[in-house]
Write an enzyme that holds these catalytic residues in place. Structure first.
Site, PDB file in Angstrom:
ATOM      1  N   HIS A 136      21.988 104.234  42.663  1.00  0.00           N
ATOM      2  CA  HIS A 136      21.502 103.591  43.881  1.00  0.00           C
ATOM      3  C   HIS A 136      22.568 102.715  44.543  1.00  0.00           C
ATOM      4  O   HIS A 136      22.438 102.348  45.706  1.00  0.00           O
ATOM      5  CB  HIS A 136      20.214 102.795  43.614  1.00  0.00           C
ATOM      6  CG  HIS A 136      20.410 101.519  42.846  1.00  0.00           C
ATOM      7  ND1 HIS A 136      20.184 101.405  41.488  1.00  0.00           N
ATOM      8  CD2 HIS A 136      20.811 100.285  43.250  1.00  0.00           C
ATOM      9  CE1 HIS A 136      20.416 100.161  41.098  1.00  0.00           C
ATOM     10  NE2 HIS A 136      20.803  99.453  42.150  1.00  0.00           N
TER      11      HIS A 136
ATOM     12  N   ASP B 211      19.537 107.157  37.264  1.00  0.00           N
ATOM     13  CA  ASP B 211      20.175 106.145  38.111  1.00  0.00           C
ATOM     14  C   ASP B 211      21.625 105.906  37.685  1.00  0.00           C
ATOM     15  O   ASP B 211      22.074 104.769  37.568  1.00  0.00           O
ATOM     16  CB  ASP B 211      19.399 104.830  38.074  1.00  0.00           C
ATOM     17  CG  ASP B 211      19.762 103.909  39.239  1.00  0.00           C
ATOM     18  OD1 ASP B 211      20.459 104.377  40.168  1.00  0.00           O
ATOM     19  OD2 ASP B 211      19.354 102.735  39.218  1.00  0.00           O
TER      20      ASP B 211
ATOM     21  N   SER C 265      23.876  95.386  39.775  1.00  0.00           N
ATOM     22  CA  SER C 265      23.552  96.769  39.428  1.00  0.00           C
ATOM     23  C   SER C 265      24.804  97.573  39.113  1.00  0.00           C
ATOM     24  O   SER C 265      25.785  97.534  39.853  1.00  0.00           O
ATOM     25  CB  SER C 265      22.797  97.437  40.580  1.00  0.00           C
ATOM     26  OG  SER C 265      21.547  96.845  40.773  1.00  0.00           O
TER      27      SER C 265
END
Length: 306
Positions: free
Chosen positions: A130, A171, A249
């Site tokens: 992402h 992810d 992230s």
């Protein structure tokens, strides 16, 4: 008979006065009393805190020194990823060409930021899908990826990253930068097998653009299930209370030995505030180890190739 009057005269003579005390005796007693009072006040007053010691041989500072050393050794493997939207310029034949990303931002707009870590000396960078999803998009916008790294001397430099492969189901994504291998510090890859709730863990990343930020916590839970970008569940996720915020992230979750045990990927926020609730998740490194080699070789996961 003459002896008795002499005795009477001796009895009527007043007694001799007591010996006179020397003048400094009183002063000595007063000084002793003042010294005693000063000692009592000193004993009753709070003790001043000892200055912090940098020497890890001081007992209570051993854990602090260990964490400092852990960060110093692990942080050069962590990278800062910027998702850039570059302008379009007229190209030959009436088409459009993408402006090169040079200088600080090359005139591009930063649309998002994230973290990642060096996988090997070939220049592969592991991050979340992402974080770089728009690089794998439909090309409606001209996105470029800028990767900020740190060499073994602690000097920062940047390179453009190209997308090698991605796996939205977990992810995960792999970027590649063109850098000499001796300038790269691959992360130490551990294992998520055998993790225990309560053991210490550390997250390194770039929350809100603040480079190389360290947060500490513990493994709060194991075997969690979280949603992936394509809606499929990611099973076996690691839960931690080490702070993970926007920009963390893709960064590593490491153990007390500096080994990567997970890839930080998600956090639950308090509704309407955007503030982390302290419930954060990382993809277990054993899952990453299974997926990344396929992304490097084939550009996609095994499940997407069959």
């Amino acid at each position: 008979m003459a002896v008795q009057p002499l005795l009477r005269l001796l009895q009527l003579r007043p007694p001799p006065p007591p010996p006179h005390s020397p003048p400094f005796a009183t002063t000595r007693r007063a000084s002793a009393a003042a010294a005693a009072a000063a000692l009592l006040l000193l004993a009753a007053s709070p003790r001043l805190p000892r200055p912090a010691r940098a020497d890890p041989g001081g007992g209570e500072d051993i854990d602090e020194a260990r964490v400092v050393r852990l960060f110093q050794e692990a942080s050069p493997s962590v990278v800062f990823i910027k998702d850039l939207v570059v302008g379009r310029t007229p190209g030959r034949g009436g088409g459009q060409a993408v402006e090169a990303v040079d200088g600080e931002e090359g005139g591009a707009t930063v649309e998002g930021t994230g973290s990642g870590f060096v996988w090997d000396t070939a220049g592969h960078i592991v991050t979340n899908y992402h974080v770089v999803a728009k690089l794998a998009g439909d090309g409606s916008a001209f996105h470029r990826c800028k990767v900020l790294l740190e060499d073994s001397s602690g000097n920062s430099y940047s390179k453009e990253g190209s997308l090698v492969g991605c796996d939205p189901s977990y992810d995960l994504a792999v970027l590649k930068v063109d850098v000499d291998g001796d300038k790269l510090r691959p992360a130490l890859i551990g294992t998520s097998k055998g993790l225990r709730v309560g053991q210490s863990c550390f997250a390194i990343g770039n929350p809100y653009g603040y480079e190389h930020t360290l947060t500490t916590g513990v493994v709060s839970g194991l075997g969690r299930e979280i949603p992936s970008p394509n809606g499929r569940p990611i099973r076996g996720a690691i839960q931690t209370d080490a702070a993970i915020n926007s920009g963390n992230s893709g960064g590593p979750l490491i153990d007390s030995y500096g080994h990567v045990i997970g890839v930080n990927t998600a956090t639950f926020t308090r509704k309407g505030t955007g503030i982390s609730s302290g419930v954060n998740f990382a993809i277990p490194i054993d899952t990453v180890v299974q997926s990344v080699p396929n992304l490097i070789v084939y550009g996609t996961s095994v499940s997407n190739r069959f």
